[in-house]
Design an enzyme around this catalytic site. Sequence first.
Site, PDB file in Angstrom:
ATOM      1  N   HIS A  96       0.508  -0.899   0.182  1.00  0.00           N
ATOM      2  CA  HIS A  96      -0.169  -0.060   0.293  1.00  0.00           C
ATOM      3  C   HIS A  96       0.544   1.359  -0.245  1.00  0.00           C
ATOM      4  CE1 HIS A  96      -3.264  -2.359   2.172  1.00  0.00           C
ATOM      5  NE2 HIS A  96      -2.895  -2.686   0.645  1.00  0.00           N
TER       6      HIS A  96
HETATM    7  C1  LIG Z   1       0.309  -7.425  -4.826  1.00  0.00           C
HETATM    8  C2  LIG Z   1      -0.550  -6.593  -4.547  1.00  0.00           C
HETATM    9  C3  LIG Z   1      -1.758  -6.522  -3.672  1.00  0.00           C
HETATM   10  C4  LIG Z   1      -3.182  -5.442  -3.257  1.00  0.00           C
HETATM   11  N1  LIG Z   1      -3.959  -5.969  -2.704  1.00  0.00           N
HETATM   12  C5  LIG Z   1      -4.802  -5.032  -2.342  1.00  0.00           C
HETATM   13  C6  LIG Z   1      -6.079  -5.083  -1.929  1.00  0.00           C
HETATM   14  O1  LIG Z   1      -6.120  -6.458  -1.498  1.00  0.00           O
HETATM   15  N2  LIG Z   1      -7.142  -4.847  -1.889  1.00  0.00           N
HETATM   16  C7  LIG Z   1      -7.056  -3.122  -1.832  1.00  0.00           C
HETATM   17  O2  LIG Z   1      -7.835  -2.151  -2.028  1.00  0.00           O
HETATM   18  N3  LIG Z   1      -5.718  -2.137  -2.449  1.00  0.00           N
HETATM   19  C8  LIG Z   1      -4.726  -3.766  -2.519  1.00  0.00           C
HETATM   20  N4  LIG Z   1      -3.415  -3.136  -3.250  1.00  0.00           N
HETATM   21  C9  LIG Z   1      -2.859  -1.823  -3.074  1.00  0.00           C
HETATM   22  C10 LIG Z   1      -3.738  -1.204  -4.301  1.00  0.00           C
HETATM   23  O3  LIG Z   1      -4.204  -2.402  -5.644  1.00  0.00           O
HETATM   24  C11 LIG Z   1      -2.726  -0.133  -4.798  1.00  0.00           C
HETATM   25  O4  LIG Z   1      -3.110   1.402  -3.713  1.00  0.00           O
HETATM   26  C12 LIG Z   1      -3.913   0.853  -6.089  1.00  0.00           C
HETATM   27  O5  LIG Z   1      -3.876   0.178  -7.006  1.00  0.00           O
HETATM   28  C13 LIG Z   1      -3.144   1.833  -6.324  1.00  0.00           C
HETATM   29  O6  LIG Z   1      -3.637   2.346  -7.843  1.00  0.00           O
HETATM   30  P1  LIG Z   1      -3.279   3.591  -8.447  1.00  0.00           P
HETATM   31  O7  LIG Z   1      -4.005   4.456  -9.037  1.00  0.00           O
HETATM   32  O8  LIG Z   1      -2.387   5.159  -7.475  1.00  0.00           O
HETATM   33  O9  LIG Z   1      -1.754   3.026  -8.811  1.00  0.00           O
HETATM   34  P2  LIG Z   1      -1.412   1.545 -10.474  1.00  0.00           P
HETATM   35  O10 LIG Z   1      -2.609   1.147 -10.112  1.00  0.00           O
HETATM   36  O11 LIG Z   1      -0.598   1.178  -9.372  1.00  0.00           O
HETATM   37  O12 LIG Z   1      -0.801   2.142 -11.941  1.00  0.00           O
HETATM   38  C14 LIG Z   1      -0.666   3.296 -12.193  1.00  0.00           C
HETATM   39  C15 LIG Z   1       0.033   3.454 -13.413  1.00  0.00           C
HETATM   40  O13 LIG Z   1       0.438   3.631 -14.398  1.00  0.00           O
HETATM   41  C16 LIG Z   1       1.713   3.442 -15.109  1.00  0.00           C
HETATM   42  N5  LIG Z   1       2.821   3.857 -15.462  1.00  0.00           N
HETATM   43  C17 LIG Z   1       3.548   4.261 -14.060  1.00  0.00           C
HETATM   44  N6  LIG Z   1       4.758   4.245 -15.278  1.00  0.00           N
HETATM   45  C18 LIG Z   1       4.228   5.167 -15.919  1.00  0.00           C
HETATM   46  C19 LIG Z   1       4.830   5.259 -17.076  1.00  0.00           C
HETATM   47  N7  LIG Z   1       6.285   6.317 -16.680  1.00  0.00           N
HETATM   48  N8  LIG Z   1       4.738   5.534 -18.175  1.00  0.00           N
HETATM   49  C20 LIG Z   1       2.624   5.069 -18.507  1.00  0.00           C
HETATM   50  N9  LIG Z   1       3.001   4.524 -17.295  1.00  0.00           N
HETATM   51  C21 LIG Z   1       3.178   3.887 -16.574  1.00  0.00           C
HETATM   52  C22 LIG Z   1       1.400   1.624 -14.045  1.00  0.00           C
HETATM   53  O14 LIG Z   1       2.238   0.402 -15.428  1.00  0.00           O
HETATM   54  C23 LIG Z   1       0.384   1.209 -14.182  1.00  0.00           C
HETATM   55  O15 LIG Z   1      -0.604   0.874 -14.882  1.00  0.00           O
HETATM   56  C24 LIG Z   1      -2.300  -4.285  -3.803  1.00  0.00           C
HETATM   57  C25 LIG Z   1      -1.532  -4.013  -4.147  1.00  0.00           C
HETATM   58  C26 LIG Z   1      -0.819  -4.882  -4.766  1.00  0.00           C
HETATM   59  C27 LIG Z   1       0.151  -4.712  -6.051  1.00  0.00           C
END
Ligand SMILES: Cc1cc2nc3c(=O)[nH]c(=O)nc-3n(C[C@H](O)[C@H](O)[C@H](O)COP(=O)(O)OP(=O)(O)OC[C@H]3O[C@@H](n4cnc5c(N)ncnc54)[C@H](O)[C@@H]3O)c2cc1C
Length: 531
Positions: free
Chosen positions: A469
Amino acid sequence: MEETYDFVIVGAGSAGCVLANRLSADGKNTVLLLEAGPRDTNPWIHIPLGYGRLFVDSKINWGYSSEPEPHLNGRRIYNPRGKVLGGSSSINGLIYIRGQPEDFDDWRAGNRGWSWAEVLPYFKRAEDQARGADEWHGTGGPLAVSDCCDPHPLCEAFIDAAEQAGFPRNPDFNGATQEGAGYYQLTSRRGRRCSAAVAYLRPALRRPNLRVVTEALTSRILFEGRTASGVEYRAHGALTTAKARREVIVAAGALATPPLLQRSGVGPADLLKRLGITPVLAHEGVGRNYHDHLQVRVALRCTQKITLNDDMVSLGRKVAMGLRYALLRKGMLTIGAGYAGGFFRTPLAEDHRPDIQSHFLVFSLDKMGEALHPFSGFTASSCQLRPESRGEVMATSPDPEAPPSIRANFLATEKDRRVNVEGLKLIRRILAAPAMQRFIAKEHEPGEHVRSDDEILAYCRERGSTIYHPSGTCKMGDDPLAVVDHRLAVRGLERFRVVDASVMPQVPSGNTNAAVIMIAEKASDMILGTA
Ligand SMILES: Cc1cc2nc3c(=O)[nH]c(=O)nc-3n(C[C@H](O)[C@H](O)[C@H](O)COP(=O)(O)OP(=O)(O)OC[C@H]3O[C@@H](n4cnc5c(N)ncnc54)[C@H](O)[C@@H]3O)c2cc1C
């Protein structure tokens, strides 16, 4: 090549998919969504238990590792992050938790509009709750939330044991109160994962005003003076400039957003100097305030062959599991990271709020991503909900392919160390209750020899790891380290926002996906001016 859109969004993760849908919905704006990873065609993404297989799959996972952690015996901590449509919501454990109302009331300090009362409507708008709508839940939203599969004897025993240890049974951690033990709800529909890509992107893909480019790595944000004018990205061998008429929105996640800003000239002055990057805006806060939930596990040998470990060593049981899933969308293949669990108060909890969360798993292993134990086993974990320790995420090179330097600094404060020790003791207290005892042959890890507070702390240092997280690395606020304001606009720059887990001032008390989706729902209203 050069293209122009109204909005350019970097990252098709939990936040990026929501933004792409909402900003393109009325057909008036052209939207470009750039994702470094591929489309979400890997079938294991859509089967909840596939979570285990995606954990180390470098085709769809950034698979970061931290710098040696000073308070975890110098260990490097593995940190998976989705690199695929849906981002981390395509590889996460599916648990649907929002956090505690007080988390958002705390965000409200310095951030107008983010109190619990003001964010609850966005949680509800996102949600399609299988149990139906009520005061806390919504129906008809894009994000499917449903109950896990059938009750399991070990989960029943854990919940009963928690009651015997003095904690209430809680049928809804996102309802009237978070405290207690129960089953988790999952972001799934009829046994299939409901990632942000499934929920928000798929229904929008046919819109002529939305363009999604996968395998497109954004190398930097482009500025004209202090105004974000577009981005540069590399896809399929070509370098393209995408101009943004209205805004550039970075949604690359808490570990990728700061390095992208830093490579673009927005970050700590000494870092930019060291990397030879021309500054656009020196900002000490970019990449700081990094924090995460540390998890410590108790693994147990089970007296009965009723665990997933047993299923996985039996061909007959594996076939039955596959058939049950294929025909009924039920059984072990529908479970995510935690089956049951709970939110509890250790003796150190300062108020009425739970300060630890437990994930109860009907399997056991040495390390996530590795093979299950060859014996019948299950796991109960503890994680501190509101850590004080803070670290940082910094670019290591102007090269966009170079992984960042990640330092979580877990267990840096005395309070964090004590809560983690008390959390593990509390979980053991539940496991020692009569309902659970008949299923326990032996504590496999940490083991009976680990008893005193010092021994438990040593175990936390040796075996503790992230529960994935990462948050807070471009935090929202009005203090000098705040990178974005309450509208998620980057301070000191124009037409430039960050919308993802980085903007959280403090991580919510629970899993983070639902809160990120809420943030992006609210951001889309603010961007469109409909808030
Ligand atoms: C293994 C795991 C288990 C988890 N389990 C849970 C759970 O059970 N329940 C829960 O609520 N949360 C869980 N989480 C946490 C939750 O999924 C994340 O907090 C949430 O998805 C984050 O969202 P975000 O939009 O901030 O980032 P992300 O969803 O990580 O999205 C960022 C995106 O940006 C892309 N990106 C990055 N850099 C670049 C770039 N330079 N150019 C183009 N694209 C780029 C990445 O490839 C990615 O697709 C878990 C996370 C993981 C990894």
